[in-house]
Enzyme design. Structure first.
Site, PDB file in Angstrom:
ATOM      1  N   HIS A  35       0.819  -1.218   0.000  1.00  0.00           N
ATOM      2  CA  HIS A  35       0.000   0.000   0.000  1.00  0.00           C
ATOM      3  C   HIS A  35       0.845   1.256   0.000  1.00  0.00           C
ATOM      4  O   HIS A  35       0.377   2.316   0.412  1.00  0.00           O
ATOM      5  CB  HIS A  35      -0.948   0.002   1.207  1.00  0.00           C
ATOM      6  CG  HIS A  35      -1.940  -1.128   1.169  1.00  0.00           C
ATOM      7  ND1 HIS A  35      -2.567  -1.613   2.290  1.00  0.00           N
ATOM      8  CD2 HIS A  35      -2.374  -1.898   0.143  1.00  0.00           C
ATOM      9  CE1 HIS A  35      -3.374  -2.610   1.954  1.00  0.00           C
ATOM     10  NE2 HIS A  35      -3.261  -2.821   0.653  1.00  0.00           N
ATOM     11  N   ASN A  54      -2.115 -13.380  15.481  1.00  0.00           N
ATOM     12  CA  ASN A  54      -3.007 -12.231  15.543  1.00  0.00           C
ATOM     13  C   ASN A  54      -3.654 -12.121  16.918  1.00  0.00           C
ATOM     14  O   ASN A  54      -3.775 -13.123  17.632  1.00  0.00           O
ATOM     15  CB  ASN A  54      -4.089 -12.324  14.456  1.00  0.00           C
ATOM     16  CG  ASN A  54      -4.588 -10.945  14.038  1.00  0.00           C
ATOM     17  OD1 ASN A  54      -3.818 -10.110  13.589  1.00  0.00           O
ATOM     18  ND2 ASN A  54      -5.876 -10.713  14.230  1.00  0.00           N
TER      19      ASN A  54
HETATM   20  C1  BV8 Z   1      -8.575  -2.065  -5.033  1.00  0.00           C
HETATM   21  C2  BV8 Z   1      -3.837   3.310   2.791  1.00  0.00           C
HETATM   22  C3  BV8 Z   1      -9.389  -2.121  -7.241  1.00  0.00           C
HETATM   23  C4  BV8 Z   1      -2.486   3.519   3.297  1.00  0.00           C
HETATM   24  C5  BV8 Z   1      -5.252   1.386   2.925  1.00  0.00           C
HETATM   25  C6  BV8 Z   1     -14.943  -0.290  -4.197  1.00  0.00           C
HETATM   26  C7  BV8 Z   1     -14.087   0.149  -5.214  1.00  0.00           C
HETATM   27  C8  BV8 Z   1     -12.814  -0.409  -5.382  1.00  0.00           C
HETATM   28  C9  BV8 Z   1     -12.365  -1.348  -4.486  1.00  0.00           C
HETATM   29  C10 BV8 Z   1     -13.209  -1.737  -3.462  1.00  0.00           C
HETATM   30  C11 BV8 Z   1     -14.487  -1.259  -3.309  1.00  0.00           C
HETATM   31  N1  BV8 Z   1     -15.054  -1.863  -2.222  1.00  0.00           N
HETATM   32  C12 BV8 Z   1     -14.180  -2.716  -1.676  1.00  0.00           C
HETATM   33  C13 BV8 Z   1     -13.077  -2.665  -2.419  1.00  0.00           C
HETATM   34  C14 BV8 Z   1     -11.879  -3.373  -2.223  1.00  0.00           C
HETATM   35  C15 BV8 Z   1     -11.099  -2.561  -1.172  1.00  0.00           C
HETATM   36  C16 BV8 Z   1     -11.290  -3.336   0.105  1.00  0.00           C
HETATM   37  O1  BV8 Z   1     -10.692  -4.387   0.265  1.00  0.00           O
HETATM   38  N2  BV8 Z   1     -12.167  -2.837   1.003  1.00  0.00           N
HETATM   39  C17 BV8 Z   1     -12.429  -3.598   2.208  1.00  0.00           C
HETATM   40  C18 BV8 Z   1     -12.409  -2.680   3.426  1.00  0.00           C
HETATM   41  C19 BV8 Z   1     -13.758  -4.319   2.036  1.00  0.00           C
HETATM   42  N3  BV8 Z   1      -9.702  -2.549  -1.594  1.00  0.00           N
HETATM   43  C20 BV8 Z   1      -9.242  -1.511  -2.287  1.00  0.00           C
HETATM   44  O2  BV8 Z   1      -9.856  -0.497  -2.518  1.00  0.00           O
HETATM   45  C21 BV8 Z   1      -7.833  -1.716  -2.794  1.00  0.00           C
HETATM   46  N4  BV8 Z   1      -7.809  -1.376  -4.177  1.00  0.00           N
HETATM   47  O3  BV8 Z   1      -9.244  -3.020  -4.762  1.00  0.00           O
HETATM   48  O4  BV8 Z   1      -8.538  -1.504  -6.284  1.00  0.00           O
HETATM   49  C22 BV8 Z   1      -9.238  -1.358  -8.486  1.00  0.00           C
HETATM   50  C23 BV8 Z   1      -8.686  -2.006  -9.591  1.00  0.00           C
HETATM   51  C24 BV8 Z   1      -8.584  -1.309 -10.771  1.00  0.00           C
HETATM   52  C25 BV8 Z   1      -8.994   0.036 -10.837  1.00  0.00           C
HETATM   53  C26 BV8 Z   1      -9.524   0.678  -9.697  1.00  0.00           C
HETATM   54  C27 BV8 Z   1      -9.644  -0.029  -8.503  1.00  0.00           C
HETATM   55  C28 BV8 Z   1      -6.885  -0.778  -2.073  1.00  0.00           C
HETATM   56  C29 BV8 Z   1      -6.758  -1.220  -0.623  1.00  0.00           C
HETATM   57  C30 BV8 Z   1      -5.729  -0.339   0.107  1.00  0.00           C
HETATM   58  C31 BV8 Z   1      -6.451   0.677   0.913  1.00  0.00           C
HETATM   59  N5  BV8 Z   1      -5.478   1.489   1.667  1.00  0.00           N
HETATM   60  N6  BV8 Z   1      -4.442   2.233   3.538  1.00  0.00           N
HETATM   61  C32 BV8 Z   1      -2.592   4.055   4.708  1.00  0.00           C
HETATM   62  O5  BV8 Z   1      -2.967   5.218   4.861  1.00  0.00           O
HETATM   63  O6  BV8 Z   1      -2.292   3.275   5.632  1.00  0.00           O
HETATM   64  S1  BV8 Z   1      -6.018   0.139   3.760  1.00  0.00           S
HETATM   65  C33 BV8 Z   1      -5.592   0.071   5.384  1.00  0.00           C
HETATM   66  O7  BV8 Z   1      -6.113  -1.211   5.836  1.00  0.00           O
HETATM   67  C34 BV8 Z   1      -4.103  -0.033   5.666  1.00  0.00           C
HETATM   68  O8  BV8 Z   1      -3.299  -0.167   4.519  1.00  0.00           O
HETATM   69  C35 BV8 Z   1      -4.045  -1.333   6.486  1.00  0.00           C
HETATM   70  O9  BV8 Z   1      -2.819  -1.916   6.523  1.00  0.00           O
HETATM   71  C36 BV8 Z   1      -5.041  -2.107   5.784  1.00  0.00           C
HETATM   72  C37 BV8 Z   1      -5.510  -3.399   6.299  1.00  0.00           C
HETATM   73  O10 BV8 Z   1      -5.763  -3.281   7.669  1.00  0.00           O
HETATM   74  P1  BV8 Z   1      -4.819  -4.101   8.665  1.00  0.00           P
HETATM   75  O11 BV8 Z   1      -3.413  -3.801   8.340  1.00  0.00           O
HETATM   76  O12 BV8 Z   1      -5.230  -5.514   8.667  1.00  0.00           O
HETATM   77  O13 BV8 Z   1      -5.129  -3.393  10.035  1.00  0.00           O
HETATM   78  P2  BV8 Z   1      -6.421  -3.599  10.951  1.00  0.00           P
HETATM   79  O14 BV8 Z   1      -6.409  -2.519  11.962  1.00  0.00           O
HETATM   80  O15 BV8 Z   1      -7.633  -3.811  10.096  1.00  0.00           O
HETATM   81  O16 BV8 Z   1      -6.149  -5.002  11.692  1.00  0.00           O
HETATM   82  C38 BV8 Z   1      -5.105  -5.119  12.623  1.00  0.00           C
HETATM   83  C39 BV8 Z   1      -5.173  -6.536  13.186  1.00  0.00           C
HETATM   84  O17 BV8 Z   1      -4.072  -6.700  14.082  1.00  0.00           O
HETATM   85  C40 BV8 Z   1      -6.438  -6.803  13.979  1.00  0.00           C
HETATM   86  O18 BV8 Z   1      -6.952  -8.055  13.603  1.00  0.00           O
HETATM   87  C41 BV8 Z   1      -5.962  -6.833  15.440  1.00  0.00           C
HETATM   88  O19 BV8 Z   1      -6.674  -7.780  16.204  1.00  0.00           O
HETATM   89  C42 BV8 Z   1      -4.540  -7.272  15.293  1.00  0.00           C
HETATM   90  N7  BV8 Z   1      -3.631  -6.805  16.341  1.00  0.00           N
HETATM   91  C43 BV8 Z   1      -3.686  -5.639  17.027  1.00  0.00           C
HETATM   92  N8  BV8 Z   1      -2.612  -5.568  17.854  1.00  0.00           N
HETATM   93  C44 BV8 Z   1      -1.870  -6.696  17.659  1.00  0.00           C
HETATM   94  C45 BV8 Z   1      -2.523  -7.486  16.694  1.00  0.00           C
HETATM   95  N9  BV8 Z   1      -2.042  -8.669  16.270  1.00  0.00           N
HETATM   96  C46 BV8 Z   1      -0.881  -9.088  16.823  1.00  0.00           C
HETATM   97  N10 BV8 Z   1      -0.190  -8.386  17.755  1.00  0.00           N
HETATM   98  C47 BV8 Z   1      -0.657  -7.195  18.199  1.00  0.00           C
HETATM   99  N11 BV8 Z   1       0.039  -6.520  19.129  1.00  0.00           N
END
Ligand code: BV8
Length: 265
Positions: free
Chosen positions: A127, A220
């Protein structure tokens, strides 16, 4: 820092630990959870960023078009947080793993640069990076290691700079998707660390490893979709579990055979 978990406490069979340590190629998919113990907030779950902020305003191209000032204030705040933070034991174990496996890729959803700071070299930033800025007009990318001062920052050409990250609705770059998919398909083991596995296409990578016959080992703080198909799911903090897992791996025959002269590694 966290508890010193005993390696024996990990719910992993000796056979599985041997297979993990004896693999030639491996990869790790990381998300915000791997940096949580460095003090960098996660996105989902209790206290997560998306509980407080609207992702449509801060992490989409539309949001940036509507209010670049607000988006840059958020990214400047995160740059300051990330600069103050340091890698935690989870990042360091992942950097050690790269020296153990013949082939090893870090596939990270994070933009904080923590894996490189901990010594990982082969890092695929799925990302993008908060430490790169991109000209909205001609796409010129510049590297930085300090938070932006002027908001919004401007390119020498006079156009606005944006964070060189992938927002929702934006495609990941082709070469990144190609490199990550290839690494996932060739991994005999993929560790999936600190991700809620809800964001695609990153969340599809462990499925590629699984479908290619590789092992998926999840670390996780809570169950995710990966838990339903992982070969092992170790629930807890990455900064505690990874050092304990690494200790178990280092005691296996396959590890000693591979590294006969590094007894206390
Ligand atoms: C794409 C930016 C297609 C950088 C981020 C409509 C239109 C287009 C696409 C979509 C759409 N609807 C849905 C989609 C797909 C979409 C998507 O997946 N949405 C989801 C939410 C349903 N994806 C996209 O849009 C992607 N692009 O599909 O493009 C396309 C193709 C052609 C032409 C046009 C379009 C782009 C996805 C990237 C989005 N950008 N961030 C920034 O500012 O950071 S996403 C954001 O979420 C971050 O990057 C982050 O890393 C990412 C994922 O989250 P996680 O890293 O997993 O973090 P989270 O907090 O969720 O979870 C943490 C976990 O750790 C938890 O489970 C927790 O329990 C655990 N934890 C906590 N502490 C600890 C721990 N584990 C261990 N030890 C600890 N101490």
């Amino acid at each position: 820092m966290g508890r010193d978990l005993r390696a024996a406490d990990l719910d992993l069979s000796e056979d599985l630990v041997n297979r993990i340590a004896g693999a030639r190629s491996a990869s790790v998919l990381t998300g915000a959870g791997v940096s949580a113990e460095s003090g960098i907030p996660t996105f989902r779950g209790a206290g997560g960023i998306w509980e407080k902020y609207d992702f449509r305003k801060l992490a989409t191209p539309q949001g940036f078009r509507e209010d670049p000032q607000l988006v840059w204030e958020w990214y400047q705040l995160r740059q300051r947080e990330m600069l103050k933070a340091s890698p935690n034991p989870a990042h360091y174990v992942i950097a050690d793993m790269e020296r153990h496996y013949q082939e090893f890729s870090v596939l990270t959803q994070n933009i904080d640069g923590m894996h490189e700071r901990a010594g990982s070299n082969n890092v695929v930033e799925l990302h993008g990076s908060i430490w790169r800025l991109r000209c909205v007009r001609d796409g010129l990318v510049t590297q930085t290691d300090t938070p932006v001062e002027e908001i919004p920052p401007l390119c020498q050409c006079g156009s606005m700079l944006r964070p060189d990250v992938v927002w929702f609705g934006e495609p990941l770059s082709e070469d990144v998707v190609e490199a990550a998919s290839r690494a996932a398909a060739s991994s005999e083991v993929m560790f999936v660390v600190g991700t809620s596995a809800v964001v695609y296409p990153a969340a599809a990578l462990p499925i590629i490893t699984k479908n290619s016959g590789g092992l998926v080992i999840e670390v996780n703080a809570e169950p995710t979709d990966v838990t339903t198909y992982a070969d092992a799911s170790l629930m807890g903090f990455a900064g505690e579990i990874l050092p304990a897992l690494w200790k178990r791996m280092r005691r296996t025959e396959s590890f000693m055979k591979e590294h006969p002269f590094i007894p206390n590694w």
